[in-house]
Design a protein around this motif. Structure first.
Motif: not given
Length: 347
Positions: A174-201
């Motif tokens: 979990d630490r490794t995955l969280l560190n990888v996510l936080l290294r992403l630019p904020p717009p990319h991180r937010r897009t990944l979260l909404l699409y692959d995390g929340v499940g939005l189209g």
């Protein structure tokens, strides 16, 4: 033999909200219904309509989730009116969406306190604009967008409480995955979260991040590539979706009571109102003082003095000479009126 009618289906946004309130991922719900994750995503976005036996099973499962969500809400008193008051509707929305939003915002920021604060601020803003939010087609989406924008504000880096690092997750993966996510630019991180995390189209993700659909697709692909470069086992989107859900659910994240959030929103509104009144009063006082002390006519400035050279100094009169004394006496002895004053006589 007549078939029993299929239970009614809620609108697509409510389907996703029911799943998130039950802390179920799209993979988990798809396994219980017997379909794929993509099918569940299409049902929740409204691109497809559930049909057949699996559609009936999906509708029944949503009915069970709705009953469970209703059981978690406080029972109204016997004298409660049939229609919900604004406060009751807000409390129901908060209890329904706040826990999942706190977990999602934690994945976005990696900070537990900031995630809780962002969701509370978003709900406080929603209470200030409650008539508008209550009529929105997706109130949870409205609050989520507000919470994400507050959480990603660059001004947090100047706050002392957010300069101190927080304890990382206990699990090394979990630490490794969280560190990888936080290294992403904020717009990319937010897009990944909404699409692959929340499940939005993809269209809904693009609309919430205020980007075009091609731009959102590009951000999503680059974010997936960055994650897969550091964690090759997460190259499959379904595996990434499951790991994001597991990372958010393993953290002990809390949300305040809805009454506390409403009280904080009303207190902030009163403070802003008092500040606006004080500023207006100060502005009026300053204007009145300016009008009272301002000159009513133009007064040209006095030019500075200059030294003039070559002019003899002015001498005070001294004692009269004998000739001047005789002339003065003669002038005094003559008449002061009459024609003699106009026509002098010959001497």
């Amino acid at each position: 033999m007549k078939r029993s009618p299929a239970p009614p289906l809620p609108p697509p946004p409510v389907r996703r909200q029911l799943r998130e309130a039950a802390a179920l991922t799209q993979d988990q719900l798809a396994a219980r219904v017997g379909v794929t994750r993509e099918t569940v995503g299409a049902w929740e976005s409204g691109r497809e309509t559930p049909r057949g036996r699996r559609g009936t099973a999906y509708a029944k499962l949503l009915g069970v989730l709705a009953d469970e969500a209703a059981a978690r809400r406080p029972e109204p008193g016997p004298a409660a009116p049939p229609a919900l008051t604004p406060a009751q509707a807000f409390d129901a929305l908060y209890e329904f969406g706040a826990p999942a939003l706190v977990r999602q915002t934690y994945l976005l920021t990696g900070r537990r306190e900031l995630a809780r604060e962002s969701v509370e601020r978003a709900f406080q803003r929603a209470w200030e604009l409650w008539p508008e939010v209550a009529r929105d087609r997706d109130p949870v989406g409205w609050v989520r967008a507000t919470a994400h924008e507050y959480a990603l504000s660059p001004w947090h880096r100047f706050r002392r409480r957010h300069r101190q690092p927080e304890p990382p997750p206990a699990d090394p993966g979990d630490r490794t995955l969280l560190n990888v996510l936080l290294r992403l630019p904020p717009p990319h991180r937010r897009t990944l979260l909404l699409y692959d995390g929340v499940g939005l189209g993809l269209p809904e993700t693009a609309a919430e991040t205020e980007a075009s659909t091609p731009a959102a697709a590009g951000r999503l692909l680059r974010a997936r590539e960055a994650v897969a470069d550091r964690l090759p086992e997460l190259g499959d989107p379904q595996v990434l979706h499951r790991r994001l859900a597991e990372l958010a659910s393993t953290e002990r994240l809390r949300a305040s009571r809805p009454q506390t959030v409403r009280a904080g929103s009303e207190r902030r509104a009163r403070l802003w109102t008092r500040a606006a009144i004080a500023f207006t009063a100060a502005l009026i006082g300053t204007t009145a003082l300016t009008l009272r002390t301002a000159p009513t006519h133009y007064e040209p400035p006095v030019p500075p003095g200059q030294a003039i050279h070559g002019v003899p100094p002015r001498v005070a009169p001294g004692a009269l000479s004998d000739e001047e004394l005789r002339l003065r006496q003669k002038l005094r002895d003559q008449l002061q009126d009459g024609p003699e004053r106009l026509v002098p006589r010959p001497g």
